[in-house]
Each structure stands twice: as structure tokens, then as C-alpha cells.
Scaffold this active site. Structure first.
Site, PDB file in Angstrom:
ATOM      1  N   CYS A  79      29.929  28.573 -22.867  1.00 13.36           N
ATOM      2  CA  CYS A  79      30.106  28.097 -24.429  1.00 13.36           C
ATOM      3  C   CYS A  79      30.841  26.774 -24.560  1.00 13.36           C
ATOM      4  CB  CYS A  79      30.974  29.282 -25.241  1.00 13.36           C
ATOM      5  SG  CYS A  79      29.614  30.693 -25.430  1.00 13.36           S
ATOM      6  N   HIS A 140      34.249  26.994 -31.366  1.00 16.62           N
ATOM      7  CA  HIS A 140      34.852  27.263 -29.953  1.00 16.62           C
ATOM      8  C   HIS A 140      35.276  25.798 -29.183  1.00 16.62           C
ATOM      9  CE1 HIS A 140      34.251  30.598 -26.625  1.00 16.62           C
ATOM     10  NE2 HIS A 140      35.347  30.069 -26.883  1.00 16.62           N
TER      11      HIS A 140
END
Length: 490
Positions: A79, A140
Site C-alpha cells: 500500500c 495511508h
């Protein structure tokens, strides 16, 4: 051909030419931009890329009306570094987001690290051109205030600051490991305020979609950029979906979540048509990396990267090459396929130039303008002479043209083709002739191996390799104060 059939063929062709939207010969002027960035969606998880398990009629429509990219890559199998590349137009190694001493290669809750505010983001370049900017979904890239999207060029943020699997319950099970005992209930944020904790993960896709459509409605009269990083299918073994989709697919929770993602993009495409914005809006659907997949390759309950080799979280093609559809009726040629190499790093330079802006001149941007590929310009080819596959700070493979070379490295740190006890080995694959990377042809092409080894040396010089910093690397951001959890305020 009999004369009657000839007349019929000409008549049908003429009718089709009338009904088919006209394609502009030039690039569209200052389009809106929407980027749908799914989480862990595999190459073979949707029907336009071969799935026979999941029903994705709206993505079928998007592919029929738009353009499919079959060699569109991310820059990491996980991610945080993958998202950093989309936002900055750079390899994560260049902007320091590939790893850090506290979190490893994926940021965890309450991290002191995040995307350096000195970096120029895709939202910032578009804001300079008068675009409204929003992110609705998973960020994120840092959960401390100075790293939040609202400090990185986005006017509006509604979503979760990190992965949906980083819950308080998971943290409690980890305990002291990974500092899990301090993780808060999973926060849903609006701008810089937590509005719900723990958030209802079953409702995320529906809620994100509704809020995204509301934002589009509010900004329909001005140029806009919507970054829409969906939470699903996500990192859990059992992804989440709303009641309307739960238990309805043929592939359990994974399939349920994908079919709801398909519903989501269908709702958005319909809205753009209703608002008269479809031809003015460039929509890109893709994923942050490939699916985790199960050890049993016939068990698709954690996704499919077929026909590519390997699983997410690695440097395999199944991790780096993602299903990508691009749609803008009247501008993107309907029903076409692009087999040229492109990447998420290209979105920043492409969008910036289409918006009428210029790239920053005081830093290296690794991405390229791929408008010629998106809009099917004659003889358009990939702008990449070389593309790098890093696992954290280790350069594992390089690509040039159709060739992908795995370097002779110690495979114990994680290698998609070798077991950890195998000796180092040079592997060369032709990505068009050998889609699944099953035939190592290094011995047959020593000249190609030699050329790609030199490319690897250039990557090490610029972006580093294990224990060897690169000359072109920039610093990760780090908060000066004590990091605090994002929690509901009394």
C-alpha cells in the site's frame, strides 16, 4: 460479397458512424479527473481482464466505451509505497516512502513518519491550475496532522488514514509487537477530525460512493480532481460489503466486495452522464497492487492475478501489473487496448499538462506524460526505457521493453520465483511471449541480460540498493512532536 449484403454493410457502417461519439483529434482541454484506486484488486478479478467468477457489468461497460491498459504498473507490491508514487509521480525510494525504522514498508497507526510536506503532490499541481481537489477513501501516507491530505493539496478528505485492517482489535492481539497496544479504534475522518470510531467497514464502499457523488455534484461547475481510493477488497481475508451485496456473489466476501465496487463505478458513470460531464471527465480505474491470492491457485477467495505470475506484496507481475481502465466518452477511443508500459507515476505529469500546468523544475519526477497513449495518438509508444521493481530498499528486477530481468540476489528476503534457500539466479522473461513468466531465457539472450544489468546499475546509483543510498533520494517526512492517535474528541 453479394450486392445486397454490400448495401446492408455500408448502411450499417454509416449508421454506426452516426451513433458512435465523435473522437477529438486533439487532447481535451482542461478535463476533470477521477482516479479510482482499489485496494489489493487482482489483475484477473474483473470481467474485462478475464474473470469468469465475478459479475462486473459496469466495468464491462467502461471497457467497451473506453480503453484497457494491459501493461499498467504500480511501483510496489504493498500500500504505502504504491500510493506515494501515484501522489508524487516518483518511485517511493526517491521520496523516502519505501520503508522507515518504525513501520517497515507500510505505515502503521500513530507513526511519526509520512509523506514529506516538501514534496509536490498531484493535488497541489492541479490546485495551482484552479482545480477543486478531494480524496474520498484510504490515504495511508501518514496519520499525523502535518501529513494528512488537507496539508498535501486536497481541499477535502473523507476516509480512513490507513488500512482498514489496522483496527484496535488487531493492535491488541499484536500487543507490544509493532506498537499494536496503542492503536485506536479505526477512525473515519472528515478533513482533520475523526467523525466515527470504529467506523463501519461494511458500509465503506456505499458511503464513500455517496459522498464522492455529492462532492462531484457540488463542484460540477468548476474543474475538479477526485482521488477515490476505495477500501476494498482490502487486506483482510474476508472483505466487507453492504447488505445489498453481502452473500450475493459466487466467491464469498471477496466477490461480494468486488461486485459492490462495480456498482459504485456504475453509479458514478451514470451521474457524470446526467450532469453532462462524461465527455469532460477522464476516469481511471485501477488498483494499488495485485491480489494476495491463496497458496492453492484454484482457490480464488483472496483474489486472482491470472494469467500473470505471482501474488501481491512481491515484485512479481501479479503484484506490479494492475487491471486498468480509462474512460472519457468522445475522447478516449471506445473498445481499444493499450499494450504499452505505463504506470501510476505518469498520472501527475499527464494530469498537470492536460490541466495547462508545468511540472516542478527543482526536482526529479519519474513519471511521464502518457496522454498520447490514453488518447490513442498515432505511433504512441511507452515513454519508459527502463522500469524498476523494488522490494523495500532492495532492487530485485528491471524491465526494458518486453524484457524483465530478475537480478541474481539472495532470495531469502522474499522472491516471487525462488525459494528462500535457493541459490541466487538470473532470470529473464519475455512478458509478451510468456505472459505467466514460466520460461527463463537468460541463457539464450546474454546480450539482453548484459544490457539490463547496466540498467540495474543506473537504478542503484540513483535510487539505491540494500545498504547503498542513492544520489537521487529525498527524505521522508517525520513529525517533530510526539505522534498521537487519531481518535474521537469528547
Amino acid at each position: 460479397m453479394p450486392r445486397r449484403n454490400t448495401i446492408l454493410f455500408v448502411a450499417l457502417a454509416s449508421l454506426f458512424s452516426i451513433l458512435r461519439p465523435a473522437i477529438s483529434a486533439e487532447f481535451p482541454e482542461r478535463p476533470n479527473f477521477i482516479v479510482v484506486f482499489c485496494d489489493n484488486l487482482g489483475y484477473g478479478d474483473i470481467q474485462p481482464f478475464g474473470s469468469r467468477l465475478h459479475r462486473t457489468p459496469n466495468l464491462n461497460r467502461m471497457a467497451t466505451q473506453g480503453r484497457k491498459f494491459t501493461h499498467f504498473c504500480v511501483t510496489a507490491g504493498v500500500c504505502t509505497p504504491s500510493r506515494a508514487s501515484l501522489i508524487t509521480g516518483c518511485y517511493s525510494q526517491r521520496v523516502g516512502m519505501h520503508q522507515n525504522p518504525r513501520d517497515g514498508h507500510v505505515l502503521r497507526p500513530i507513526s511519526p513518519y509520512g509523506l514529506n510536506p516538501d514534496e509536490v503532490t498531484i493535488a497541489e499541481t492541479l490546485k495551482e491550475q484552479g482545480y477543486a481537489t478531494a480524496i474520498i477513501g484510504k490515504w495511508h501516507l501518514g496519520d499525523q496532522p502535518e501529513f494528512l491530505p488537507t496539508r498535501q493539496g486536497f481541499d477535502f478528505f473523507f476516509g480512513v488514514p490507513y488500512s482498514d485492517d489496522m483496527t484496535q482489535a488487531v493492535g491488541q492481539r499484536l500487543g507490544d509487537r509493532l506498537d499494536g497496544k496503542h492503536w485506536p479504534p479505526l477512525p473515519l475522518m472528515e478533513n482533520e477530525v475523526v467523525v466515527e470510531a470504529p467506523c463501519d467497514r461494511n458500509g465503506l464502499t456505499k458511503r464513500y460512493t455517496e459522498r464522492a457523488m455529492q462532492w462531484i455534484q457540488e463542484h460540477r461547475e468548476e474543474p475538479f480532481f477526485l482521488y477515490f481510493p476505495q477500501a476494498m477488497p482490502g487486506s483482510t481475508k474476508t472483505p466487507f460489503s453492504s447488505e445489498a451485496f453481502r452473500g450475493k456473489s459466487k466467491n464469498g466476501p471477496w466477490g461480494d466486495s468486488i461486485e459492490e465496487l462495480d456498482w459504485s463505478i456504475g453509479q458514478m458513470m451514470d451521474q457524470l452522464h446526467e450532469l453532462g460531464l462524461a465527455g469532460k471527465t477522464l476516469v481511471i480505474w485501477t488498483s494499488d497492487n495485485g491480489a494476495p491470492i491463496n497458496r492453492d491457485l484454484n482457490d480464488l477467495s483472496r483474489g486472482s492475478n491470472r494469467p500473470l505470475h505471482g501474488r501481491g506484496y512481491t515484485t512479481s507481475e501479479g503484484a506490479f501489473r494492475v487491471p486498468t481502465l480509462i474512460w472519457q466518452p468522445g475522447h478516449v477511443r471506445a473498445g481499444t487496448v493499450c499494450e504499452e508500459l505505463a504506470s501510476t507515476m505518469d498520472l501527475l505529469p499527464t494530469f498537470t499538462k492536460l490541466a495547462g500546468g508545468e511540472l516542478p523544475q527543482d526536482r526529479t519526477i519519474d513519471g511521464h506524460d502518457i496522454a498520447p497513449l490514453i488518447y490513442s495518438q498515432p505511433d504512441a509508444t511507452s515513454p519508459y526505457d527502463a522500469f524498476y521493481y523494488y522490494h523495500r530498499d532492495q532492487l530485485q528486477a528491471v524491465r526494458s521493453g518486453p524484457w524483465k530481468l530478475f537480478l541474481p540476489i539472495d532470495p531469502s528476503a522474499g522472491h516471487p520465483h525462488l525459494e528462500k534457500n535457493d541459490p541466487p539466479q538470473t532470470l529473464l522473461f519475455h512478458l509478451y511471449d510468456d505472459v505467466s513468466c514460466q520460461r527463463n531465457v537468460a541463457a539464450q539472450h546474454p546480450d539482453v541480460v548484459e544490457r539490463l544489468m547496466k540498467i540495474a546499475d543506473q537504478a542503484r546509483e540513483d535510487l539505491g540498493d540494500q545498504g547503498r543510498p542513492g544520489k537521487g533520494q529525498r527524505a521522508i517526512g517525520k513529525t517533530e512532536g510526539q505522534p498521537r492517535a487519531q481518535t474521537l474528541q469528547p
